[in-house]
Scaffold this motif. Structure first.
Motif, PDB file in Angstrom:
ATOM      1  N   ARG A   9       0.863  -1.399  -0.060  1.00 10.72           N
ATOM      2  CA  ARG A   9      -0.077   0.096   0.067  1.00 10.72           C
ATOM      3  C   ARG A   9       0.722   1.325  -0.106  1.00 10.72           C
ATOM      4  NH1 ARG A   9      -3.861  -0.174  -2.276  1.00 10.72           N
ATOM      5  NH2 ARG A   9      -5.000   1.395  -1.343  1.00 10.72           N
ATOM      6  N   TRP A  10       2.031   1.316  -0.582  1.00  8.69           N
ATOM      7  CA  TRP A  10       2.991   2.175  -0.737  1.00  8.69           C
ATOM      8  C   TRP A  10       2.234   3.445  -1.432  1.00  8.69           C
ATOM      9  CZ3 TRP A  10       8.081  -0.645  -1.199  1.00  8.69           C
ATOM     10  CH2 TRP A  10       8.236  -1.312   0.287  1.00  8.69           C
ATOM     11  N   ASP A  11       1.442   3.009  -2.647  1.00 12.59           N
ATOM     12  CA  ASP A  11       0.856   3.742  -3.437  1.00 12.59           C
ATOM     13  C   ASP A  11       0.006   4.670  -2.856  1.00 12.59           C
ATOM     14  OD1 ASP A  11      -0.496   1.745  -3.324  1.00 12.59           O
ATOM     15  OD2 ASP A  11      -1.315   1.498  -5.373  1.00 12.59           O
ATOM     16  N   ALA A  12      -0.992   3.960  -2.060  1.00 14.60           N
ATOM     17  CA  ALA A  12      -2.120   4.721  -1.507  1.00 14.60           C
ATOM     18  C   ALA A  12      -1.176   5.549  -0.403  1.00 14.60           C
ATOM     19  CB  ALA A  12      -2.888   3.726  -0.408  1.00 14.60           C
ATOM     20  N   ALA A  13      -0.249   5.076   0.521  1.00 19.07           N
ATOM     21  CA  ALA A  13       0.319   6.194   1.609  1.00 19.07           C
ATOM     22  C   ALA A  13       0.852   7.155   0.830  1.00 19.07           C
ATOM     23  CB  ALA A  13       1.398   5.094   2.252  1.00 19.07           C
ATOM     24  N   GLU A  17      -0.365  11.085   1.533  1.00 25.37           N
ATOM     25  CA  GLU A  17       0.567  12.244   2.282  1.00 25.37           C
ATOM     26  C   GLU A  17       0.625  13.372   1.176  1.00 25.37           C
ATOM     27  OE1 GLU A  17       1.442  12.227   5.328  1.00 25.37           O
ATOM     28  OE2 GLU A  17       0.130  10.508   5.667  1.00 25.37           O
ATOM     29  N   VAL A  18       0.778  13.460  -0.095  1.00 23.72           N
ATOM     30  CA  VAL A  18       1.027  14.336  -1.012  1.00 23.72           C
ATOM     31  C   VAL A  18      -0.485  15.106  -1.183  1.00 23.72           C
ATOM     32  CG1 VAL A  18       1.054  14.933  -3.277  1.00 23.72           C
ATOM     33  CG2 VAL A  18       2.456  13.246  -2.346  1.00 23.72           C
ATOM     34  N   GLY A  19      -1.534  14.215  -0.849  1.00 26.69           N
ATOM     35  CA  GLY A  19      -2.850  14.838  -0.793  1.00 26.69           C
ATOM     36  C   GLY A  19      -2.942  15.834   0.265  1.00 26.69           C
ATOM     37  N   VAL A  44       0.744   7.874 -10.864  1.00 26.36           N
ATOM     38  CA  VAL A  44      -0.488   7.845 -10.854  1.00 26.36           C
ATOM     39  C   VAL A  44      -1.372   7.667  -9.771  1.00 26.36           C
ATOM     40  CG1 VAL A  44      -2.267   5.886 -11.790  1.00 26.36           C
ATOM     41  CG2 VAL A  44      -0.403   6.435 -13.191  1.00 26.36           C
ATOM     42  N   ALA A  45      -0.993   6.988  -9.030  1.00 23.54           N
ATOM     43  CA  ALA A  45      -1.690   7.312  -7.664  1.00 23.54           C
ATOM     44  C   ALA A  45      -1.784   8.686  -7.052  1.00 23.54           C
ATOM     45  CB  ALA A  45      -1.333   6.062  -6.454  1.00 23.54           C
ATOM     46  N   VAL A  46      -0.729   9.355  -7.135  1.00 26.38           N
ATOM     47  CA  VAL A  46      -0.593  10.643  -6.670  1.00 26.38           C
ATOM     48  C   VAL A  46      -1.692  11.559  -7.419  1.00 26.38           C
ATOM     49  CG1 VAL A  46       0.754  12.634  -6.219  1.00 26.38           C
ATOM     50  CG2 VAL A  46       1.553  10.586  -5.407  1.00 26.38           C
ATOM     51  N   ALA A  47      -1.321  11.293  -8.800  1.00 26.70           N
ATOM     52  CA  ALA A  47      -2.250  12.188  -9.621  1.00 26.70           C
ATOM     53  C   ALA A  47      -3.799  11.824  -9.625  1.00 26.70           C
ATOM     54  CB  ALA A  47      -2.130  12.072 -11.182  1.00 26.70           C
ATOM     55  N   THR A  48      -4.138  10.604  -9.360  1.00 25.19           N
ATOM     56  CA  THR A  48      -5.385  10.225  -9.162  1.00 25.19           C
ATOM     57  C   THR A  48      -6.170  10.796  -7.937  1.00 25.19           C
ATOM     58  OG1 THR A  48      -5.277   8.258 -10.354  1.00 25.19           O
ATOM     59  CG2 THR A  48      -7.230   8.212  -9.003  1.00 25.19           C
ATOM     60  N   ARG A  49      -5.329  10.837  -6.922  1.00 21.67           N
ATOM     61  CA  ARG A  49      -5.716  11.388  -5.556  1.00 21.67           C
ATOM     62  C   ARG A  49      -5.921  12.959  -5.816  1.00 21.67           C
ATOM     63  NH1 ARG A  49      -5.930  10.062   0.318  1.00 21.67           N
ATOM     64  NH2 ARG A  49      -6.744  12.021   1.104  1.00 21.67           N
ATOM     65  N   LEU A  50      -4.915  13.586  -6.340  1.00 20.74           N
ATOM     66  CA  LEU A  50      -5.189  15.097  -6.555  1.00 20.74           C
ATOM     67  C   LEU A  50      -6.244  15.648  -7.459  1.00 20.74           C
ATOM     68  CD1 LEU A  50      -1.349  15.913  -6.922  1.00 20.74           C
ATOM     69  CD2 LEU A  50      -2.940  16.538  -4.476  1.00 20.74           C
ATOM     70  N   ARG A  51      -6.599  14.851  -8.450  1.00 21.23           N
ATOM     71  CA  ARG A  51      -7.609  14.978  -9.317  1.00 21.23           C
ATOM     72  C   ARG A  51      -8.820  14.867  -8.465  1.00 21.23           C
ATOM     73  NH1 ARG A  51      -6.683  15.692 -14.565  1.00 21.23           N
ATOM     74  NH2 ARG A  51      -4.672  15.242 -15.465  1.00 21.23           N
ATOM     75  N   ARG A  52      -8.840  13.739  -7.517  1.00 20.02           N
ATOM     76  CA  ARG A  52     -10.183  13.528  -6.898  1.00 20.02           C
ATOM     77  C   ARG A  52     -10.627  14.591  -5.858  1.00 20.02           C
ATOM     78  NH1 ARG A  52      -9.661   9.613  -2.452  1.00 20.02           N
ATOM     79  NH2 ARG A  52      -9.456  11.583  -1.400  1.00 20.02           N
ATOM     80  N   GLY A  54      -9.773  17.822  -6.761  1.00 18.62           N
ATOM     81  CA  GLY A  54      -9.952  18.989  -7.486  1.00 18.62           C
ATOM     82  C   GLY A  54      -8.813  19.859  -7.960  1.00 18.62           C
ATOM     83  N   HIS A  55      -7.782  19.037  -8.115  1.00 16.29           N
ATOM     84  CA  HIS A  55      -6.576  19.687  -8.504  1.00 16.29           C
ATOM     85  C   HIS A  55      -6.316  19.058 -10.047  1.00 16.29           C
ATOM     86  CE1 HIS A  55      -5.240  21.280  -4.789  1.00 16.29           C
ATOM     87  NE2 HIS A  55      -5.537  20.286  -4.041  1.00 16.29           N
ATOM     88  N   ALA A  56      -5.378  19.615 -10.856  1.00 17.26           N
ATOM     89  CA  ALA A  56      -5.124  19.248 -12.204  1.00 17.26           C
ATOM     90  C   ALA A  56      -3.485  19.283 -12.316  1.00 17.26           C
ATOM     91  CB  ALA A  56      -5.695  20.316 -13.055  1.00 17.26           C
ATOM     92  N   PRO A  57      -3.116  18.035 -11.696  1.00 17.07           N
ATOM     93  CA  PRO A  57      -1.460  17.825 -11.651  1.00 17.07           C
ATOM     94  C   PRO A  57      -0.850  17.663 -12.802  1.00 17.07           C
ATOM     95  CG  PRO A  57      -2.741  15.817 -10.984  1.00 17.07           C
ATOM     96  CD  PRO A  57      -3.675  16.869 -11.054  1.00 17.07           C
ATOM     97  N   ARG A  58       0.132  18.313 -13.012  1.00 13.48           N
ATOM     98  CA  ARG A  58       1.160  17.946 -14.067  1.00 13.48           C
ATOM     99  C   ARG A  58       2.147  16.977 -13.585  1.00 13.48           C
ATOM    100  NH1 ARG A  58       5.564  21.777 -16.466  1.00 13.48           N
ATOM    101  NH2 ARG A  58       6.426  20.346 -18.097  1.00 13.48           N
ATOM    102  N   LEU A  59       2.253  15.812 -14.283  1.00 18.52           N
ATOM    103  CA  LEU A  59       3.491  14.896 -14.034  1.00 18.52           C
ATOM    104  C   LEU A  59       4.615  15.020 -14.823  1.00 18.52           C
ATOM    105  CD1 LEU A  59       1.178  11.775 -13.565  1.00 18.52           C
ATOM    106  CD2 LEU A  59       1.879  13.005 -11.779  1.00 18.52           C
ATOM    107  N   ILE A  60       5.605  14.997 -13.993  1.00 14.41           N
ATOM    108  CA  ILE A  60       7.200  14.941 -14.825  1.00 14.41           C
ATOM    109  C   ILE A  60       7.710  13.673 -14.053  1.00 14.41           C
ATOM    110  CG2 ILE A  60       9.304  15.800 -15.163  1.00 14.41           C
ATOM    111  CD1 ILE A  60       7.852  18.583 -14.725  1.00 14.41           C
ATOM    112  N   CYS A  61       7.976  12.672 -14.769  1.00 16.95           N
ATOM    113  CA  CYS A  61       8.631  11.369 -14.317  1.00 16.95           C
ATOM    114  C   CYS A  61      10.017  11.211 -15.088  1.00 16.95           C
ATOM    115  CB  CYS A  61       7.637  10.240 -14.613  1.00 16.95           C
ATOM    116  SG  CYS A  61       5.994  10.316 -13.530  1.00 16.95           S
ATOM    117  N   ALA A  62      10.830  10.619 -14.236  1.00 16.43           N
ATOM    118  CA  ALA A  62      12.319  10.571 -14.735  1.00 16.43           C
ATOM    119  C   ALA A  62      12.743   9.005 -14.193  1.00 16.43           C
ATOM    120  CB  ALA A  62      13.055  11.563 -14.310  1.00 16.43           C
ATOM    121  N   ASP A  63      13.410   8.255 -14.972  1.00 17.51           N
ATOM    122  CA  ASP A  63      14.200   7.125 -14.840  1.00 17.51           C
ATOM    123  C   ASP A  63      15.290   7.085 -15.687  1.00 17.51           C
ATOM    124  OD1 ASP A  63      12.889   4.629 -13.015  1.00 17.51           O
ATOM    125  OD2 ASP A  63      14.570   4.164 -14.494  1.00 17.51           O
ATOM    126  N   LEU A  64      16.356   6.308 -15.194  1.00 16.36           N
ATOM    127  CA  LEU A  64      17.705   6.209 -15.939  1.00 16.36           C
ATOM    128  C   LEU A  64      17.355   5.072 -16.885  1.00 16.36           C
ATOM    129  CD1 LEU A  64      20.348   6.463 -13.284  1.00 16.36           C
ATOM    130  CD2 LEU A  64      19.550   8.190 -15.024  1.00 16.36           C
TER     131      LEU A  64
END
Length: 83
Positions: A9-13, A17-19, A44-52, A54-64
């Protein structure tokens, strides 16, 4: 990794917290930077929570690792409208 995030449940946690950070924040369009995003499931979990909330998040993801980042792009594109 996605299975562990969901199982533990790290995605939900992280999303919860970000919410909480944005409960009283006036920013309705926050930018979320996920460095070492892996498959993108936590973003995705963070964006879903923020959209719920009432926010409209912009995601920037980076990985090597380019194949991992490509998988994240597919997941985020399918799960988060407008990305």
């Amino acid at each position: 990794i996605r299975r562990f995030n969901r199982l533990l449940r790290w995605d939900a946690a992280v999303a919860r917290e970000v919410g909480r950070l944005f409960t009283s924040a006036p920013a309705r369009e926050p930018t979320i930077l996920d460095v070492g995003c892996g498959s993108g499931d936590i973003a995705v979990a963070v964006a879903t929570r923020l959209r719920r909330d009432g926010h409209a998040p912009r995601l920037i993801c980076a990985d090597l690792h380019h194949p991992i980042l490509a998988a994240a792009r597919r997941l985020i594109g399918a799960a988060v409208p407008g990305t």
